[in-house]
Design a protein around this motif. Structure first.
Motif, PDB file in Angstrom:
ATOM      1  N   ASP A   1      12.869  17.264  22.529  1.00 36.12           N
ATOM      2  CA  ASP A   1      11.832  18.085  21.910  1.00 36.12           C
ATOM      3  C   ASP A   1      12.373  19.460  21.554  1.00 36.12           C
ATOM      4  O   ASP A   1      12.017  20.031  20.513  1.00 36.12           O
ATOM      5  N   GLY A   2      13.269  20.005  22.399  1.00 35.95           N
ATOM      6  CA  GLY A   2      13.872  21.295  22.077  1.00 35.95           C
ATOM      7  C   GLY A   2      14.670  21.244  20.791  1.00 35.95           C
ATOM      8  O   GLY A   2      14.613  22.169  19.970  1.00 35.95           O
ATOM      9  N   VAL A   3      15.416  20.153  20.572  1.00 38.44           N
ATOM     10  CA  VAL A   3      16.188  19.998  19.334  1.00 38.44           C
ATOM     11  C   VAL A   3      15.254  19.884  18.136  1.00 38.44           C
ATOM     12  O   VAL A   3      15.452  20.542  17.096  1.00 38.44           O
ATOM     13  N   LEU A   4      14.216  19.052  18.265  1.00 37.61           N
ATOM     14  CA  LEU A   4      13.288  18.865  17.145  1.00 37.61           C
ATOM     15  C   LEU A   4      12.536  20.153  16.826  1.00 37.61           C
ATOM     16  O   LEU A   4      12.253  20.451  15.656  1.00 37.61           O
ATOM     17  N   ALA A   5      12.216  20.942  17.854  1.00 37.17           N
ATOM     18  CA  ALA A   5      11.470  22.182  17.617  1.00 37.17           C
ATOM     19  C   ALA A   5      12.303  23.192  16.843  1.00 37.17           C
ATOM     20  O   ALA A   5      11.803  23.829  15.902  1.00 37.17           O
ATOM     21  N   VAL A   6      13.571  23.348  17.209  1.00 40.38           N
ATOM     22  CA  VAL A   6      14.396  24.319  16.476  1.00 40.38           C
ATOM     23  C   VAL A   6      14.705  23.818  15.076  1.00 40.38           C
ATOM     24  O   VAL A   6      14.805  24.614  14.125  1.00 40.38           O
ATOM     25  N   ALA A   7      14.838  22.490  14.901  1.00 39.20           N
ATOM     26  CA  ALA A   7      15.050  21.954  13.561  1.00 39.20           C
ATOM     27  C   ALA A   7      13.818  22.163  12.696  1.00 39.20           C
ATOM     28  O   ALA A   7      13.921  22.497  11.505  1.00 39.20           O
ATOM     29  N   GLU A   8      12.628  21.980  13.276  1.00 40.56           N
ATOM     30  CA  GLU A   8      11.380  22.210  12.533  1.00 40.56           C
ATOM     31  C   GLU A   8      11.270  23.678  12.122  1.00 40.56           C
ATOM     32  O   GLU A   8      10.890  23.991  10.981  1.00 40.56           O
TER      33      GLU A   8
END
Length: 635
Positions: free
Chosen positions: A407-414
């Motif tokens: 989720d941390g990776v997806l949040a920064v990508a978003e």
């Protein structure tokens, strides 16, 4: 004191490995009760890993602000190479993960590398060099973690490549093991050429290879972009990223504990960690980050899709590693080394757990093929629940560790896609975010398929009586299940976040954005479950239709590599060999043959019969006398 501990961290397993290499191989046919070399190798391997883990934990407690120590090793006309360490909280956390997995692998190998299930059976006679090579592998990765100089980092980087070759080829009974080891060595060497050139450019530009000096130097934009792109070639090789990822699935020919070490804590993690170490340089080279983002998105989806069609249990996990490293490099591409390191740590826990649990299954049933498994939940309950935790963390099931880190990776990508945050262009954020979301669904699908095919349904092994592994193999699996389940919750604890976060915001991003990944997770798992429920004897991968063989072959990129690289190089090698044999060797051998034939002719003349020899001597004397008379008369 902290600097001394940092130097001891790789030194302890290094000494254990070097001493272990001096041990003789176990006698063929020896059992555990009559094999002192094996017992000494076990003691050295476990002590080296345990000592490294103890030092890493002490460093984790002691390290607050970054610590650097260095002393000049050699000065080449103003270009300095130093010996020293560079320590901070993130380095200490990664060191703990590396040492913990190495210790688990050393203990687990005691039970795994036997010829049978009992303590008095014949053992692997090459266990002493195996344990020593694992210690050297661990020392090399720890050197990469603490190195304060790029040359020292390169030394650890290259030693890992050598150790991976030796460990993948350990089991000489498998005909595919030597070829897989050679492939891993050569493919990673291709990337390492770029890595070496990138280090050389940075060192020459800064006038020093010391990492602090390299980061502080004002490099020119063109040189910095070139150096970062060259470094990414090494990252692609070591971390199995497209297009240099093809070695990793074949590396499954090595023993399963070695697979756990390579995939979880060393080798593939080294590339990601190296980029985080030098990330201030990449922030100033957005073109390199854009290349990294494309590489990450392609690798993420390629690995996930390839994992959907594998029948070999270990190859499913291998392709999942390719995909999960894509999440880490994607986080780096959109500007978050902290998110990348968080996923690296959680991945180390659940991937080591999954490989060691897979080893327990293979040890019990004697095959790696899921099509020959089934129904193991009843006979191997401990292994089943540990595998379920590992697969849940891999897929991102809350509240397991993989959920929070992914989720941390997806949040920064978003954020990079929608808000333009990060040093790379916004389109890189979109690419990583969309690939990451698609990867959530695909990962949930193949993780569910693995659990169903191996552990549920009817057994397909009527003559096999599987059981949970013995204690020496069971306890490492049980202990690794703890961080695989709970490590993500450390993101709420300041001692963890303060050490991991490098000037960034919070690790956890709670909000409505979590609903989309959870929906995709449920979709992927639900589709695999529905396919299995319709026919419990059939493989859910049948739903892939004609794409199944393509996915199973890794999109046939091995064939492309073989056609574009292997065959031309092999043909060139054959031509060079023929030229060497026919032209160079031919000239030398022809000269030798001519001299030999001439000598033989002269020897034949010298072997003339006595009358002919006397006649020859008299004729020669007559000619010499005649010449003397003529010359004298003319005078």
């Amino acid at each position: 004191m902290t600097g001394l501990l940092g130097a001891l961290l790789p030194a302890v397993p290094l000494v254990a490995g070097l001493v272990g290499l001096l041990l003789p191989p176990s006698p063929r046919g020896a059992t555990t009760g009559e094999d002192p070399a094996r017992r000494a190798a076990i003691g050295l391997g476990v002590a080296g890993a345990a000592g490294a883990l103890l030092i890493a934990v002490v460093l984790l407690v002691r390290v607050g602000q970054p610590v650097q120590t260095s002393t000049t090793w050699v000065d080449l006309g103003g270009l300095r190479v130093t010996l020293g360490v560079r320590l901070d909280g993130a380095a200490a956390l990664v060191a703990v993960a590396v040492a913990a997995v190495a210790l688990a692998v050393q203990v687990y190998s005691v039970g795994y590398l036997k010829r049978g299930p009992h303590d008095d059976v014949e053992v692997d006679h090459r266990y002493p060099p195996y344990a020593a090579q694992i210690s050297l592998f661990t020392a090399a990765m720890l050197l990469v973690v603490v190195a304060g100089d790029l040359i020292m980092l390169l030394v650890g980087w290259e030693v890992m490549g050598l150790c991976s070759y030796l460990l993948i080829a350990h089991d000489r009974r498998l005909p595919e093991a030597p070829a897989a080891a050679m492939k891993a060595f050569l493919v990673t060497r291709v990337g390492d050429v770029g890595f070496l050139l990138g280090i050389a450019l940075l060192g020459v530009s800064a006038g020093s290879f010391r990492i602090a000096d390299v980061l502080a130097h004002d490099h020119s934009a063109g040189m910095l972009t070139t150096a970062c792109l060259l470094l990414l070639a090494g990252v692609a090789g070591k971390s199995a990223q497209f297009p240099l990822h093809t070695w990793l699935p074949d590396a499954m020919a090595g023993p399963t504990p070695v697979s756990a070490l390579i995939h979880a804590a060393t080798m593939v993690a080294a590339g990601v960690y190296a980029v985080t170490r030098l990330y201030p340089l990449f922030e100033r080279a957005p073109a390199a980050l854009a290349v990294l983002g494309v590489m990450a998105a392609v690798t993420l989806l390629l690995g996930a899709l390839a994992a959907t069609a594998q029948d070999d249990l270990k190859r499913v996990l291998a392709w999942s590693t390719v995909s999960q490293i894509g999440y880490m490099t994607g986080a780096l591409a959109v500007g978050s080394p902290t998110a990348a390191l968080f996923h690296l740590l959680s991945h180390a826990a659940f991937k080591a757990l999954l490989f060691l649990a897979a080893g327990a299954v293979i040890h019990a049933v004697g095959t790696t093929l899921m099509s020959r498994m089934g129904g193991l939940r009843a006979t191997m309950p401990v292994t089943f629940w540990c595998t379920a935790i590992g697969l849940g963390a891999l897929a991102g099931v809350p509240p397991l560790s993989g959920f929070w880190s992914k989720d941390g990776v997806l949040a920064v990508a978003e954020a990079a896609a929608l808000d333009g945050a990060g040093p790379a262009p916004a389109w890189v954020g979109w690419l990583v975010w969309l690939a990451g979301l698609a990867g959530v669904a695909v990962t949930a699908w193949y993780a569910t398929r693995l659990l169903l095919r191996a552990f549920l349904g009817e057994t397909r092994m009527p003559l096999v009586h599987p059981h949970d592994p013995p204690a020496v193999m069971r306890w490492p699996v049980l202990l690794l299940a703890v961080p695989a389940a709970l490590l993500g919750l450390a993101a709420f604890l300041p001692p963890f976040t303060d050490r991991l976060a490098v000037g960034e915001g919070e690790l956890v991003h709670l909000g409505p954005a979590l609903l989309l990944p959870l929906a995709l997770l449920a979709l992927g798992a639900g589709l695999a479950w529905a396919g299995w429920r319709r026919d419990r004897t059939a493989d859910p991968a049948r739903a892939l239709g004609p794409l199944g063989p393509l996915f199973a072959a890794g999109f046939r990129l091995d064939d492309v590599q073989r056609a574009l690289v292997v065959r031309p190089v092999t043909a060139l090698a054959r031509a060079a060999r023929a030229g060497d044999e026919l032209v160079i060797d031919g000239a030398v051998e022809g000269t030798a043959r001519g001299a030999r034939d001439l000598g033989g002719a002269l020897a034949g003349l010298h072997r003339a019969a006595l009358p002919r020899a006397v006649a020859g001597v008299l004729a020669g004397a007559l000619l010499i006398g005649l010449a003397a008379v003529l010359i004298g008369g003319a005078a």
